[in-house]
Structures are given as structure tokens and as C-alpha cells.
Design a protein around this motif. Structure first.
Motif, PDB file in Angstrom:
ATOM      1  N   ILE A   1       7.532   0.218  17.901  1.00 31.10           N
ATOM      2  CA  ILE A   1       7.047  -1.155  17.718  1.00 31.10           C
ATOM      3  C   ILE A   1       7.375  -2.006  18.949  1.00 31.10           C
ATOM      4  O   ILE A   1       6.532  -2.756  19.453  1.00 31.10           O
TER       5      ILE A   1
ATOM      6  N   PHE B   1       3.344  -1.027   9.882  1.00 28.86           N
ATOM      7  CA  PHE B   1       4.544  -0.987  10.724  1.00 28.86           C
ATOM      8  C   PHE B   1       5.665  -0.201  10.060  1.00 28.86           C
ATOM      9  O   PHE B   1       6.561   0.312  10.743  1.00 28.86           O
TER      10      PHE B   1
ATOM     11  N   SER C   1      -8.542   1.293  17.494  1.00 30.91           N
ATOM     12  CA  SER C   1      -7.254   0.810  18.006  1.00 30.91           C
ATOM     13  C   SER C   1      -7.271   0.881  19.519  1.00 30.91           C
ATOM     14  O   SER C   1      -7.944   1.752  20.108  1.00 30.91           O
TER      15      SER C   1
ATOM     16  N   PHE D   1       2.039  -9.953  18.652  1.00 29.29           N
ATOM     17  CA  PHE D   1       1.093  -9.128  17.925  1.00 29.29           C
ATOM     18  C   PHE D   1      -0.099  -9.971  17.483  1.00 29.29           C
ATOM     19  O   PHE D   1      -0.017 -11.200  17.388  1.00 29.29           O
TER      20      PHE D   1
ATOM     21  N   ALA E   1      -1.547  -4.012  18.320  1.00 27.25           N
ATOM     22  CA  ALA E   1      -0.830  -3.981  17.047  1.00 27.25           C
ATOM     23  C   ALA E   1      -0.932  -5.302  16.296  1.00 27.25           C
ATOM     24  O   ALA E   1      -0.884  -6.383  16.884  1.00 27.25           O
TER      25      ALA E   1
ATOM     26  N   THR F   1      -0.599   5.937  10.537  1.00 29.28           N
ATOM     27  CA  THR F   1      -0.159   6.154  11.919  1.00 29.28           C
ATOM     28  C   THR F   1       0.350   7.564  12.149  1.00 29.28           C
ATOM     29  O   THR F   1       0.212   8.104  13.241  1.00 29.28           O
TER      30      THR F   1
ATOM     31  N   ARG G   1       0.891  -6.993  12.820  1.00 29.88           N
ATOM     32  CA  ARG G   1       2.033  -6.743  11.929  1.00 29.88           C
ATOM     33  C   ARG G   1       1.567  -6.721  10.471  1.00 29.88           C
ATOM     34  O   ARG G   1       1.350  -7.750   9.838  1.00 29.88           O
TER      35      ARG G   1
END
Length: 241
Positions: A194, A186, A135, A206, A180, A86, A182
Motif C-alpha cells: 500500500i 486494501f 488498473s 489515493f 489505488a 488482488t 482506498r
């Protein structure tokens, strides 16, 4: 629902396959009769994998030469590009250049190296499936995630381009754009970020690894023969286009 022997005789390479989405996809391909070579840079995570039909390779997929050599050895029918990071959560004007380059090196450049190497091999066989994990951030652009958002937008663009290039070859290339999920990724995010991304999901939750794996395995199968160059959303209602 597991489809018994859907991948009988098929061999897959899954990047970032030692954890998270990649590991979930690996398990499902194996459960449905395929074999998998998991690529990851994390030696400890690779050593912990003990799954029948699964082999592992410690590799830095940001190394184009290493990818080309390993892909030639594996000669996969299916490629799932799941490796990614990320980067930090901060504004564009404060974003560290080194982190920007690192995110794009793994999320985009490494994916390109893998797709480039696999596409040539698959065309020679007349059949292949490439599934890239993008994404929803690549479609909408999350604030305080400029490197991640832009790298995933580029993945979507590359997927569309490659899918069209391969359209008459028997090889398909598609992407998945999850909201997203999990996983350990994360750990790279702030709690504030988040909370923000969860607030954007109309379902209020999520996604799960199993949900993404189900879509990935459909795209990797014979059933998805008329889909290519497309980005499939799994966003709990967040996506509007």
C-alpha cells in the motif's frame, strides 16, 4: 455533480456492486435516474443493500453458464465490470499457482464472460455501454503483484479489441485504469505494498470512489458516444501513456 435523470429508462448490471467501486457506481447510476441489478457473491453484503431502483443477484461470475443465463434475464443497457481481487503480494517465482488461477478467473475470465454475454444483447438493441474496471497496474506492472497486474493488462487488451468489434453497432466498450482507491480491497494487500503504490502517485493521495464513479457514469452515458476501445486513466498523475 449529479446529473438528474441522465440514466432515465436505462438498466445496468454492476458486477462486484455490493461494495467498493461497484457500490459507488451503483449509487450514482441510481441517483441519476437509472435502475441497477447488483451482482455479487457476498450474500451478506447484498442483503444489506436497500436502495430504491436496485435489485440484487448472488452469483459467481466465474461460472460462464450462470453469467450467460443471468445476463439474458437482466438484458442490461449498461454493464459495469467491477468484480475483482488482488491476490497475494509476492514475487512471480514465489507466487502460488492456485492464487494465480483464482485472480485470473475473476479479474479476467469472469469479465470476459460478462462482456461476451452483454455484447450480443446490446447489439440487438442498437445501444449499449460496457465499462470495465482495469488498473494502472495493468499498464505499468506493479512488482509483487504479477497476477493482478497481468490480469488487468489483459482487461485493457480485451476492452480495446471489443471496442473495435462493436464500433459501428451503437455499443461502446471502454475501461478505466485507476491508481489505488482506498476500499476494502486494501485488506488483501500488505501495508508495504500500500505504501509503495501511494508513493508512485504524484498527487500524493489515493483516488476516491466518487471520482471513479463519475468517470464510469460518463462512459456509461449518451455523452460518451464517440469513445470506444479506450482505457481512461485516473491515476493522480502517475500514468505517462
Amino acid at each position: 455533480m449529479i446529473f438528474e435523470n441522465r440514466f432515465q429508462g436505462r438498466h445496468a448490471v454492476v458486477t462486484g456492486g455490493a461494495a467498493g467501486l461497484g457500490y459507488g457506481i451503483t449509487r450514482r447510476i441510481l441517483a441519476e435516474g437509472g435502475s441497477v441489478e447488483v451482482w455479487d457473491i457476498n450474500a451478506d453484503a447484498l442483503n444489506a443493500i436497500d436502495l430504491p431502483g436496485c435489485t440484487t443477484l448472488q452469483i459467481d461470475v466465474t461460472d460462464a453458464d450462470a453469467v450467460a443465463s443471468a445476463m439474458g434475464e437482466a438484458n442490461p443497457d449498461i454493464l459495469v465490470c467491477s468484480a475483482g481481487i488482488t491476490g497475494p503480494n509476492t514475487t512471480t517465482w514465489e507466487y502460488p499457482v492456485a492464487d494465480w488461477l483464482a485472480v485470473h478467473a475473476l479479474n479476467l475470465n469472469a469479465l470476459f464472460y460478462c462482456c461476451r454475454a452483454a455484447a450480443a444483447l446490446m447489439q440487438a438493441k442498437g445501444w449499449g455501454r460496457i465499462v470495465n474496471i482495469a488498473s494502472i497496474a495493468g499498464k505499468e506492472g506493479n512488482p509483487n503483484a504479477p497476477a493482478y497486474s497481468s490480469s488487468k493488462a489483459a482487461v485493457i487488451g480485451l476492452t480495446k479489441s471489443l471496442g473495435k468489434e462493436l464500433a459501428t453497432s451503437g455499443v461502446t466498450c471502454n475501461a478505466i485504469a485507476p491508481a489505488a482507491v482506498r476500499t476494502a480491497i486494501f485488506d488483501q494487500m500488505t501495508q508495504e505494498h500500500i505504501d509503495f503504490i501511494q508513493s508512485k502517485i504524484p498527487m500524493g493521495r489515493f483516488g476516491t470512489v466518487e471520482e471513479i464513479a463519475a468517470m464510469a457514469c460518463w462512459l456509461a452515458s449518451d455523452e460518451a458516444s464517440f469513445s470506444t476501445g479506450f482505457c481512461f486513466d485516473q491515476s493522480g498523475g502517475r500514468a505517462t501513456a
